[in-house]
Motif scaffolding. Structure first.
Motif, PDB file in Angstrom:
ATOM      1  N   ALA C 337      45.369  -4.464  46.791  1.00 54.94           N
ATOM      2  CA  ALA C 337      46.490  -5.388  46.983  1.00 54.94           C
ATOM      3  C   ALA C 337      47.141  -5.114  48.331  1.00 54.94           C
ATOM      4  O   ALA C 337      47.423  -6.036  49.105  1.00 54.94           O
ATOM      5  N   LEU C 338      47.336  -3.833  48.648  1.00 62.41           N
ATOM      6  CA  LEU C 338      48.000  -3.498  49.903  1.00 62.41           C
ATOM      7  C   LEU C 338      47.169  -3.900  51.111  1.00 62.41           C
ATOM      8  O   LEU C 338      47.639  -4.647  51.972  1.00 62.41           O
ATOM      9  N   PHE C 339      45.915  -3.401  51.167  1.00 59.28           N
ATOM     10  CA  PHE C 339      45.242  -3.679  52.432  1.00 59.28           C
ATOM     11  C   PHE C 339      44.739  -5.106  52.561  1.00 59.28           C
ATOM     12  O   PHE C 339      44.786  -5.669  53.657  1.00 59.28           O
ATOM     13  N   LYS C 340      44.322  -5.718  51.455  1.00 59.96           N
ATOM     14  CA  LYS C 340      43.837  -7.088  51.629  1.00 59.96           C
ATOM     15  C   LYS C 340      44.964  -8.018  52.020  1.00 59.96           C
ATOM     16  O   LYS C 340      44.785  -8.947  52.818  1.00 59.96           O
ATOM     17  N   SER C 341      46.156  -7.818  51.480  1.00 58.01           N
ATOM     18  CA  SER C 341      47.236  -8.717  51.878  1.00 58.01           C
ATOM     19  C   SER C 341      47.648  -8.468  53.313  1.00 58.01           C
ATOM     20  O   SER C 341      48.000  -9.405  54.025  1.00 58.01           O
ATOM     21  N   THR C 342      47.593  -7.193  53.755  1.00 53.29           N
ATOM     22  CA  THR C 342      47.866  -6.954  55.184  1.00 53.29           C
ATOM     23  C   THR C 342      46.907  -7.755  56.041  1.00 53.29           C
ATOM     24  O   THR C 342      47.302  -8.418  57.003  1.00 53.29           O
ATOM     25  N   LEU C 343      45.613  -7.695  55.663  1.00 50.52           N
ATOM     26  CA  LEU C 343      44.626  -8.391  56.478  1.00 50.52           C
ATOM     27  C   LEU C 343      44.844  -9.887  56.471  1.00 50.52           C
ATOM     28  O   LEU C 343      44.743 -10.542  57.505  1.00 50.52           O
ATOM     29  N   PHE C 344      45.172 -10.450  55.298  1.00 47.76           N
ATOM     30  CA  PHE C 344      45.400 -11.893  55.253  1.00 47.76           C
ATOM     31  C   PHE C 344      46.632 -12.271  56.060  1.00 47.76           C
ATOM     32  O   PHE C 344      46.642 -13.261  56.792  1.00 47.76           O
ATOM     33  N   LEU C 345      47.710 -11.488  55.913  1.00 46.34           N
ATOM     34  CA  LEU C 345      48.927 -11.836  56.633  1.00 46.34           C
ATOM     35  C   LEU C 345      48.728 -11.718  58.133  1.00 46.34           C
ATOM     36  O   LEU C 345      49.103 -12.622  58.898  1.00 46.34           O
ATOM     37  N   SER C 346      48.128 -10.623  58.556  1.00 49.94           N
ATOM     38  CA  SER C 346      47.934 -10.501  60.001  1.00 49.94           C
ATOM     39  C   SER C 346      46.906 -11.504  60.480  1.00 49.94           C
ATOM     40  O   SER C 346      47.007 -12.031  61.591  1.00 49.94           O
ATOM     41  N   GLY C 347      45.916 -11.805  59.627  1.00 49.60           N
ATOM     42  CA  GLY C 347      44.953 -12.839  59.989  1.00 49.60           C
ATOM     43  C   GLY C 347      45.628 -14.172  60.219  1.00 49.60           C
ATOM     44  O   GLY C 347      45.250 -14.940  61.111  1.00 49.60           O
ATOM     45  N   GLY C 348      46.652 -14.439  59.392  1.00 48.85           N
ATOM     46  CA  GLY C 348      47.381 -15.676  59.584  1.00 48.85           C
ATOM     47  C   GLY C 348      48.091 -15.720  60.924  1.00 48.85           C
ATOM     48  O   GLY C 348      48.052 -16.724  61.646  1.00 48.85           O
ATOM     49  N   ILE C 349      48.729 -14.583  61.276  1.00 50.19           N
ATOM     50  CA  ILE C 349      49.423 -14.548  62.569  1.00 50.19           C
ATOM     51  C   ILE C 349      48.424 -14.710  63.704  1.00 50.19           C
ATOM     52  O   ILE C 349      48.651 -15.466  64.657  1.00 50.19           O
ATOM     53  N   GLY C 364      40.474  -9.174  71.557  1.00 52.66           N
ATOM     54  CA  GLY C 364      41.577  -8.532  72.265  1.00 52.66           C
ATOM     55  C   GLY C 364      42.915  -8.622  71.592  1.00 52.66           C
ATOM     56  O   GLY C 364      43.939  -8.747  72.248  1.00 52.66           O
ATOM     57  N   VAL C 365      42.921  -8.521  70.259  1.00 48.12           N
ATOM     58  CA  VAL C 365      44.205  -8.598  69.563  1.00 48.12           C
ATOM     59  C   VAL C 365      45.051  -7.367  69.863  1.00 48.12           C
ATOM     60  O   VAL C 365      46.267  -7.446  69.987  1.00 48.12           O
ATOM     61  N   LEU C 366      44.386  -6.210  69.998  1.00 47.99           N
ATOM     62  CA  LEU C 366      45.160  -4.990  70.248  1.00 47.99           C
ATOM     63  C   LEU C 366      45.913  -5.082  71.553  1.00 47.99           C
ATOM     64  O   LEU C 366      46.989  -4.526  71.702  1.00 47.99           O
ATOM     65  N   LYS C 367      45.340  -5.815  72.521  1.00 46.90           N
ATOM     66  CA  LYS C 367      46.031  -5.924  73.805  1.00 46.90           C
ATOM     67  C   LYS C 367      47.145  -6.946  73.722  1.00 46.90           C
ATOM     68  O   LYS C 367      48.254  -6.739  74.208  1.00 46.90           O
ATOM     69  N   LYS C 368      46.837  -8.107  73.108  1.00 47.26           N
ATOM     70  CA  LYS C 368      47.812  -9.191  73.150  1.00 47.26           C
ATOM     71  C   LYS C 368      48.990  -8.948  72.211  1.00 47.26           C
ATOM     72  O   LYS C 368      50.134  -9.224  72.526  1.00 47.26           O
ATOM     73  N   MET C 369      48.692  -8.507  70.963  1.00 48.18           N
ATOM     74  CA  MET C 369      49.737  -8.357  69.962  1.00 48.18           C
ATOM     75  C   MET C 369      49.595  -6.964  69.371  1.00 48.18           C
ATOM     76  O   MET C 369      49.001  -6.795  68.304  1.00 48.18           O
ATOM     77  N   PRO C 370      50.111  -5.964  70.057  1.00 47.34           N
ATOM     78  CA  PRO C 370      49.822  -4.584  69.655  1.00 47.34           C
ATOM     79  C   PRO C 370      50.273  -4.232  68.246  1.00 47.34           C
ATOM     80  O   PRO C 370      49.551  -3.537  67.521  1.00 47.34           O
ATOM     81  N   VAL C 371      51.449  -4.732  67.848  1.00 49.63           N
ATOM     82  CA  VAL C 371      51.941  -4.355  66.523  1.00 49.63           C
ATOM     83  C   VAL C 371      51.008  -4.879  65.437  1.00 49.63           C
ATOM     84  O   VAL C 371      50.576  -4.154  64.532  1.00 49.63           O
ATOM     85  N   VAL C 372      50.677  -6.165  65.573  1.00 49.80           N
ATOM     86  CA  VAL C 372      49.783  -6.764  64.587  1.00 49.80           C
ATOM     87  C   VAL C 372      48.435  -6.058  64.613  1.00 49.80           C
ATOM     88  O   VAL C 372      47.832  -5.768  63.568  1.00 49.80           O
ATOM     89  N   GLY C 373      47.972  -5.737  65.816  1.00 52.39           N
ATOM     90  CA  GLY C 373      46.669  -5.079  65.937  1.00 52.39           C
ATOM     91  C   GLY C 373      46.645  -3.723  65.268  1.00 52.39           C
ATOM     92  O   GLY C 373      45.695  -3.386  64.558  1.00 52.39           O
ATOM     93  N   ILE C 422      33.288  -3.807  60.374  1.00 55.77           N
ATOM     94  CA  ILE C 422      32.974  -3.698  61.797  1.00 55.77           C
ATOM     95  C   ILE C 422      32.911  -5.088  62.395  1.00 55.77           C
ATOM     96  O   ILE C 422      33.421  -5.351  63.490  1.00 55.77           O
ATOM     97  N   LYS C 423      32.285  -6.014  61.632  1.00 51.27           N
ATOM     98  CA  LYS C 423      32.231  -7.382  62.129  1.00 51.27           C
ATOM     99  C   LYS C 423      33.640  -7.945  62.279  1.00 51.27           C
ATOM    100  O   LYS C 423      33.954  -8.644  63.246  1.00 51.27           O
ATOM    101  N   PHE C 424      34.488  -7.684  61.309  1.00 49.89           N
ATOM    102  CA  PHE C 424      35.848  -8.223  61.365  1.00 49.89           C
ATOM    103  C   PHE C 424      36.621  -7.627  62.531  1.00 49.89           C
ATOM    104  O   PHE C 424      37.353  -8.330  63.218  1.00 49.89           O
ATOM    105  N   SER C 425      36.466  -6.306  62.760  1.00 47.88           N
ATOM    106  CA  SER C 425      37.326  -5.698  63.777  1.00 47.88           C
ATOM    107  C   SER C 425      36.837  -5.940  65.188  1.00 47.88           C
ATOM    108  O   SER C 425      37.476  -5.480  66.128  1.00 47.88           O
ATOM    109  N   THR C 426      35.751  -6.717  65.356  1.00 48.42           N
ATOM    110  CA  THR C 426      35.426  -7.109  66.727  1.00 48.42           C
ATOM    111  C   THR C 426      36.524  -7.966  67.323  1.00 48.42           C
ATOM    112  O   THR C 426      36.619  -8.111  68.530  1.00 48.42           O
ATOM    113  N   ILE C 427      37.376  -8.522  66.470  1.00 45.46           N
ATOM    114  CA  ILE C 427      38.445  -9.341  67.041  1.00 45.46           C
ATOM    115  C   ILE C 427      39.502  -8.491  67.722  1.00 45.46           C
ATOM    116  O   ILE C 427      40.323  -8.982  68.481  1.00 45.46           O
ATOM    117  N   LEU C 428      39.499  -7.187  67.401  1.00 38.56           N
ATOM    118  CA  LEU C 428      40.592  -6.378  67.922  1.00 38.56           C
ATOM    119  C   LEU C 428      40.328  -5.918  69.354  1.00 38.56           C
ATOM    120  O   LEU C 428      41.269  -5.686  70.101  1.00 38.56           O
TER     121      LEU C 428
END
Lengths: 313, 125, 541
Positions: C337-349, C364-373, C422-428
């Motif tokens: 519940a904790l981590f999947k909702s984090t991922l969905f919420l941050s995915g939404g942002i 490059g999410v870590l660069k653009k939006m560090p907190v969310v990343g 790993i596939k998902f975190s290529t966005i970061l």
């Protein structure tokens, strides 16, 4: 008699499997549900029979209005697109075989009669003193299991909200030349003049007397809604504002839940002196039936109105 | 083997509705079969403890509290499934209403009443 | 008494919010009401924890704990609400997640309808966790299905009606199966109370229970999206028209209510219950889930298919028959519940900021939006089972007493999760390709993500303590075993990275797996086939 009705019920449903025209399918559905309601009456449940009869009519109306939208939205020159490949005979045969197999499984695994009637006896003996009234079925869903009834009213509220949210609408219903023909039909007007007042009187009777005889809030509410729908369909009267009805419906729902909480959940009955108890119970039952009836009537009125008022693109 | 003919016909109707749902490609027919499935479940619930000629569970038809034993408990229909089934029937109607509204909105968008075509069109947009 | 208010209060608050259309006042009222509900749930939890315990074997059963007989009628005639420590933990989780969802949706342009539906949903979930009556659960789940259907079709421009229609109709059909099963239960035992029925089942013979068990378990398998009957879940959880908070709550909370019902019904029917069957089904679901997740390119669909995989893992853990695995699976439900909702919420942002949901395009999410990343990274660490994060604790407990083939299967499931993330975190990483405008990320949307992300971290360090506080069960972590699991994790990480780079990215098999989709008729056919299978298993075993 019973066997004949059961046979009719199943046959009308089977006809739907082969029927290709939409309006006929819906009419067979209405007939099937109506026969089912007669069967329910023979089985000794007039409440359920009334509810099912009203529902069969309402379902048919919803389907027919839905089909009307479909036929008017459809471009007559454009053929309805359906997927090109038809199912092969083998896959049809497999499906029928599977259905027969499932039926066999059900018959094999359901063992002999074993029905434990102790709860039934408790209800029949205790309902009049615990909750009041003479309609035991009403006592169950307004007293013992009012928690369920609360959520059932909630289902109606949410369904109305869903229908409003999913459809595009405009507040003024469309005036179409084709539709006014129905309303000007003399037969319709004549029947409505006789039937409509009977409907609303019967509806109010069912609601108010539901705790004594067969009936109750749901059935009465459906009859009242039927009255207003007739009034719309035949006389073309649009004088009821839908947003006001929506607000009223929500308030009635809140009132139902508050009443349920105060009286049943808080076990307020224990506080009433003994000689006032029957009157208190009767007032509670009439009030709950009335609120439920009002809620159901408002709900279906809004549903129907939204259906009619769907904008034509 | 099951107890009475009503239960058999209720299960038969359930299976017929199930077959209808797995065989028809028409969305409107699927909605109709869902309604039939729901009626069949209601019929099943009302078949418990059934014997012909049962009185409805209303005290005025039995004659009053004193007559319950005179009539006999087994000659009075069971009130509990009836109360639950009124709830189930109303829920079924709400489901039908929402289903048909969703179908009309789907039709307006994709212009089809076929499940497979609707699936393709929803995937390609 | 508190129990009934936990169910009614959200509903009444929802109705109230539907009436008032004042923007700020409505939302502040919502937050205050939600805080009240959360405090109430904490009180309930404290009381329930004193009264009950979760026995070591994981017997989540018995009419113990805080009970409330609605209306005070003679026992068995009315409806009873029961909360033992398991229900209380879930209720606390519900109140907490909805509080965070309200923070997230605070500044979005939502109508009063949205708040109304959100609070109704909460009331329904509270009712499911508290209810002790079969038919009551039916009515509650009908309301729940309707509410979720409207919520997933909420946005008028982007809604996918086909998804909504499939979700709604498939769920309605499964509820008819459930109602039929409950009919058999009433017929054979004369009561609809879950606990009284269990007592009565000891008197009836085994052959009476096969049919209701098969019917009810078909319903549960569909609601929990296990393998033959999972098709509705990616449509509902990953659909375009749903607000992100709704997807987060669906994957985080709503699906847990079905697993909770599985626990209750499995113990109600303990005479006929199948355990190995569900364990194997869980394994198949877990593997199937991540294979399909790998074939997706939409952000939300990866997460949705992955939910299927994790629920498979949870079912495996619950049915292994080992206490440690059972507790690990329960803790994994909380963690998921904790981590999947984090991922969905941050995915939404992220999707809102970048304007796309395509995983191949976002970088490059870590660069653009560090907190969310950073929050996303914490959640990814949690879900893959990185040591000292909460996922590793629960996975350690699930696999702590398994040997041989079962151990390798669990490692393989973990590997699958690692590759999909790993596939998902290529966005970061990488440079942001597209020119995104300066869309300021809302601070109120960041708060829930930060809270959840840090809970992923804290839940790992204090994992044993959390399990002790929540469930009143003391488990020990063997340091050598944990270290060994960490080594296996890092080895899997390396293997996973290599697999991803050289195989998964261009694999045709995975691409076709990702595009597989069942039509409506096939889903109903699958329901029938599964029902027949489980009936035959129960009947002839």
């Amino acid at each position: 008699m019973l066997e004949l009705m059961l046979f009719l019920w199943i046959i009308t449903a089977c006809i739907i499997l082969w029927e290709k025209r939409h309006v006929r399918m819906v009419l067979w559905l209405g007939l099937s549900s109506f026969v089912a309601s007669i069967i329910f009456f023979i089985l000794g449940s007039p409440d359920v029979a009334m509810a099912e009869a009203a529902i069969s009519v309402f379902s048919t109306i919803f389907f027919i209005v839905c089909l009307e939208k479909y036929y008017t939205l459809r471009n007559p020159e454009q053929k309805v697109v359906s997927s090109q490949k038809n199912d092969s005979l083998v896959s049809h045969g497999l499906r029928i075989l599977f259905a027969v197999f499932l039926f066999g499984l059900f018959m094999y695994f359901s063992p002999d009669t074993y029905f434990d009637p102790h709860l039934k006896e408790l209800y029949i003996r205790r309902a009049a003193t615990d909750v009041g009234g003479e309609n035991i079925v009403g006592a169950i869903y307004l007293g013992y299991r009012v928690f369920d009834t609360l959520f059932e009213a909630l289902v109606l509220v949410v369904a109305v909200v869903a229908v409003i949210h999913m459809s595009h609408f405009d507040e003024t219903p469309p005036k179409d030349e084709k539709q006014s023909e129905v309303r000007k039909s003399n037969v319709a007007l004549f029947l409505m003049r006789i039937v409509a007042p009977l409907t609303i009187v019967f509806g109010i009777y069912l609601v108010v007397n539901g705790f004594l005889t067969a009936g109750g809030g749901f059935q009465g509410g459906l009859a009242i809604a039927a009255f207003f729908i007739c009034r719309y369909m035949v006389y073309d009267i649009y004088d009821i504002s839908m947003s006001k009805v929506n607000k009223m419906e929500e308030m009635v729902f809140a009132a139902i839940s508050i009443l349920a909480v105060l009286i049943v959940f808080q076990e307020a009955q224990a506080l009433i002196p003994y000689h006032l108890l029957p009157m208190f119970q009767n007032i509670y039952l009439i009030a709950m039936n009335g609120l439920v009836g009002l809620k159901v009537a408002c709900g279906f009125l809004i549903l129907f109105y939204r259906y009619i008022a769907i904008e034509r693109s | 083997m099951p107890a009475n003919i009503i239960e058999i016909s209720a299960i038969l109707m359930f299976i017929i509705s199930f077959y209808g749902l797995i065989s028809t490609k028409n969305i409107i027919k699927s909605i109709i079969f869902i309604v039939l499935m729901e009626v069949s479940v209601v019929m099943f619930w009302l078949s418990f403890g059934f014997s012909l000629g049962q009185l409805p569970p209303i005290l005025s038809s039995i004659g009053g509290m004193e007559y319950i034993d005179v009539v006999g408990i087994e000659n009075i229909a069971d009130p509990f499934p009836q109360a639950l089934m009124i709830t189930a029937i109303i829920i079924g109607l709400s489901i039908t209403a929402v289903n048909t509204i969703m179908f009309i909105t789907l039709y307006r968008k994709y212009n089809t009443i076929d499940w497979d075509v609707a699936k393709e069109r929803s995937l390609t947009e | 008494m508190l129990l009934i208010y936990l169910v009614i209060a959200p509903i009444l608050v929802g109705v109230l919010l539907y009436f008032f259309h004042f923007k700020k006042a409505t939302r502040i009222l919502a937050i205050l009401a939600q805080i009240g509900i959360f405090i109430g749930s904490i009180f309930l939890f404290i009381e329930a924890r004193e009264l009950t315990e979760l026995y070591p074997i994981g017997r989540a059963f018995g009419m113990e704990g805080v009970t409330y007989n609605i209306g005070g009628f003679y026992y068995g005639m009315g409806i009873i609400l029961v909360s033992d420590v398991l229900s209380a933990v879930f209720i606390m989780l519900t109140a907490f997640m909805f509080l965070l969802a309200i923070f997230y949706s605070f500044n979005e342009n939502n109508t009063s309808l949205y708040w109304f539906l959100l609070f109704l949903w909460q009331g329904v979930l509270m009712g499911v966790f508290l209810s002790g009556d079969f038919f009551n659960i039916f009515v509650l789940l009908e309301v729940g299905t309707l509410v979720v259907t409207i919520l997933i079709l909420f946005s008028r421009k982007n809604r996918s009606l086909y998804d909504g229609l499939i979700y709604f109709m498939v769920n309605v059909v499964s509820m008819q199966f459930y109602l039929l099963g409950v009919g058999y239960i009433y017929r054979y035992t004369g009561t609809l109370n879950i606990y009284y029925a269990n007592a009565q089942f000891a008197n009836t013979g085994r052959e009476y229970l096969m049919l209701p068990y098969a019917l009810i378990m078909t319903f549960i398998v569909l609601k929990s999206a296990l393998v033959p009957l999972y098709s509705w879940l990616p449509k509902a959880h990953g659909t375009k028209g749903a607000p992100s908070a709704v997807s987060a709550l669906l994957s985080g909370l709503h699906i847990k209510s079905s697993v909770y019902l599985f626990l209750r019904f499995q113990y109600t029917f303990e005479i006929v219950a199948l355990t190995e069957f569900f364990m194997v089904l869980g394994i198949i679901t877990a593997i199937f889930g991540f294979v399909m997740a790998l074939g997706q390119k939409d952000l939300k669909l990866i997460l949705a298919y992955h939910t299927i995989s994790q629920i498979g893992l949870i079912f495996t853990g619950l049915n292994m028959g080992i206490t440690y695995s059972y507790m690990g699976a329960l803790y994994h439900m909380m963690n998921h519940a904790l981590f999947k909702s984090t991922l969905f919420l941050s995915g939404g942002i992220i999707a809102y900021a970048y304007g796309t949901r395509n995983v191949y395009e976002i970088r490059g999410v870590l660069k653009k939006m560090p907190v969310v990343g950073v929050a996303t990274m914490l959640a990814v660490f949690g879900i893959t089972g990185t040591p000292i994060f909460n996922g590793s604790i629960s996975k350690y407990f699930i696999s702590s007493e398994t040997y041989g083939l079962m151990n390798w299967i669990l490692i393989f499931m973990s590997l699958g999760t690692i590759v999909s993330f790993i596939k998902f975190s290529t966005i970061l990483f990488g440079e942001p390709k597209k020119e995104i405008g300066e869309k300021k990320v809302d601070i109120l949307q960041q708060i829930p993500i930060i809270v959840l992300g840090s809970l992923c971290f804290l839940g790992g360090i204090f994992g044993r303590q959390f399990i002790d506080i929540l469930f009143n069960v003391q488990l020990t972590i063997d340091p050598a075993g944990y270290f060994e699991k960490s080594l296996i994790f890092f080895a899997s990480l390396v293997v996973g990275y290599l697999l991803f780079k050289y195989y998964v990215k261009d694999s045709k098999l995975i691409k076709t797996a990702g595009a597989m989709e069942l039509g409506f008729r096939s889903i109903i056919m699958a329901i029938g086939l599964f029902f027949a299978t489980i009936l035959l298993f129960v009947g002839f075993s």
